[in-house]
Design a protein around this motif. Structure first.
Motif, short mmCIF file in Angstrom:
data_model
loop_
_atom_site.label_atom_id
_atom_site.label_comp_id
_atom_site.label_asym_id
_atom_site.label_seq_id
_atom_site.Cartn_x
_atom_site.Cartn_y
_atom_site.Cartn_z
N UNK A 53 -7.16 1.79 -6.89
CA UNK A 53 -6.90 3.22 -6.68
C UNK A 53 -8.15 3.85 -6.09
N UNK A 54 -7.99 4.57 -4.97
CA UNK A 54 -9.11 5.21 -4.30
C UNK A 54 -9.43 6.53 -5.01
N UNK A 55 -10.49 6.52 -5.82
CA UNK A 55 -10.92 7.74 -6.50
C UNK A 55 -11.46 8.74 -5.49
N UNK A 56 -12.21 8.22 -4.51
CA UNK A 56 -12.74 9.04 -3.42
C UNK A 56 -12.83 8.17 -2.18
N UNK A 73 0.84 -1.20 0.00
CA UNK A 73 0.00 0.00 0.00
C UNK A 73 0.87 1.24 0.00
N UNK A 74 0.51 2.21 -0.84
CA UNK A 74 1.21 3.49 -0.91
C UNK A 74 0.19 4.57 -1.25
N UNK A 75 -0.18 5.37 -0.26
CA UNK A 75 -1.18 6.40 -0.49
C UNK A 75 -2.51 5.81 -0.91
N UNK A 76 -3.00 6.20 -2.09
CA UNK A 76 -4.28 5.72 -2.59
C UNK A 76 -4.16 4.43 -3.39
#
Length: 218
Positions: A163-166, A106-109
């Motif tokens: 990827x976390x869009x929101x 995991x790295x950021x989003x």
């Protein structure tokens, strides 16, 4: 009464252990190249919806989906003279995918997960026709599909990138390799003398493809 209170306490503890933000609804679509078959099975395409439970770094999902496949097969027919027919098989499946994914980075989003999936497939409609004459069709639905070809089971192993869009929307991409343990395939037993019988129905043993999905997490 005591048993009822005990069950109620277990349910309440479970709700506290898995809050609402641990659940999601996941929709995916994808395609795969099929190989290791008695026929040319080409590609399969499908779509599915699943409910997802997030427990720490582990994601558990169960869903329902639909997939479509077209195969071509040559068959020799001896009548007055030998003739080679090109038979097309159009197959429609109802699928139940069960998947377990484990986060490994995991790295950021961004996240990477190891994806493991078992998928039960029910062949509910099979259409066979000649390449040269699409009007001459044989259609088998549900109970008409040969019992030996009705049920299949596949295993897929892949790597999922998300990827976390929101806060609530997560986009995912999963390249995978699959093995079909139980084939949706029918091989008629030869008879002597030959009599009218079902034609063979081919399926693939291996596959490789990609899944694209979107999750809404509550």
């Amino acid at each position: 009464m005591k048993r009822f209170i005990l069950i109620l306490e277990i349910i309440l503890l479970s709700i506290q252990a898995f809050p609402q933000d641990k659940f999601g609804i996941f929709v995916r679509c994808g395609g795969q190249a099929d190989f290791g078959s008695l026929a040319n099975c080409g590609f399969s395409f499908g779509v599915a919806g699943s409910g997802v439970l997030h427990v720490g770094i582990v994601d558990i999902s169960l869903g329902l989906g639909y997939s479509y496949k077209l195969c071509s097969q040559e068959r020799s027919l001896v009548w007055y003279q030998e003739e080679t027919l090109n038979i097309r098989h159009r197959m429609n499946f109802l699928n139940v995918p069960f998947a377990v994914s484990v986060q490994c980075w995991r790295q950021g989003k961004f996240r990477l997960k190891i994806h493991n999936e078992l998928e039960y497939s029910r062949l509910f409609c099979h259409t066979a026709f000649l390449k040269e004459n699409r009007q001459a069709k044989t259609i088998e639905k549900w109970g008409d599909v040969p019992r030996e070809a009705a049920n299949g089971l596949s295993y897929r192993l892949g790597l999922t990138a998300t990827y976390d869009i929101s806060e609530h929307c997560i986009l995912s991409l999963t390249p995978f390799f699959g093995v079909k343990a139980i084939l949706n395939q029918y091989k008629p037993t030869p008879t002597h003398p030959p009599i009218e019988q079902r034609s063979s129905l081919p399926d693939h043993r291996f596959s490789s493809g990609v899944l694209v999905g979107m999750e809404y997490r509550f």
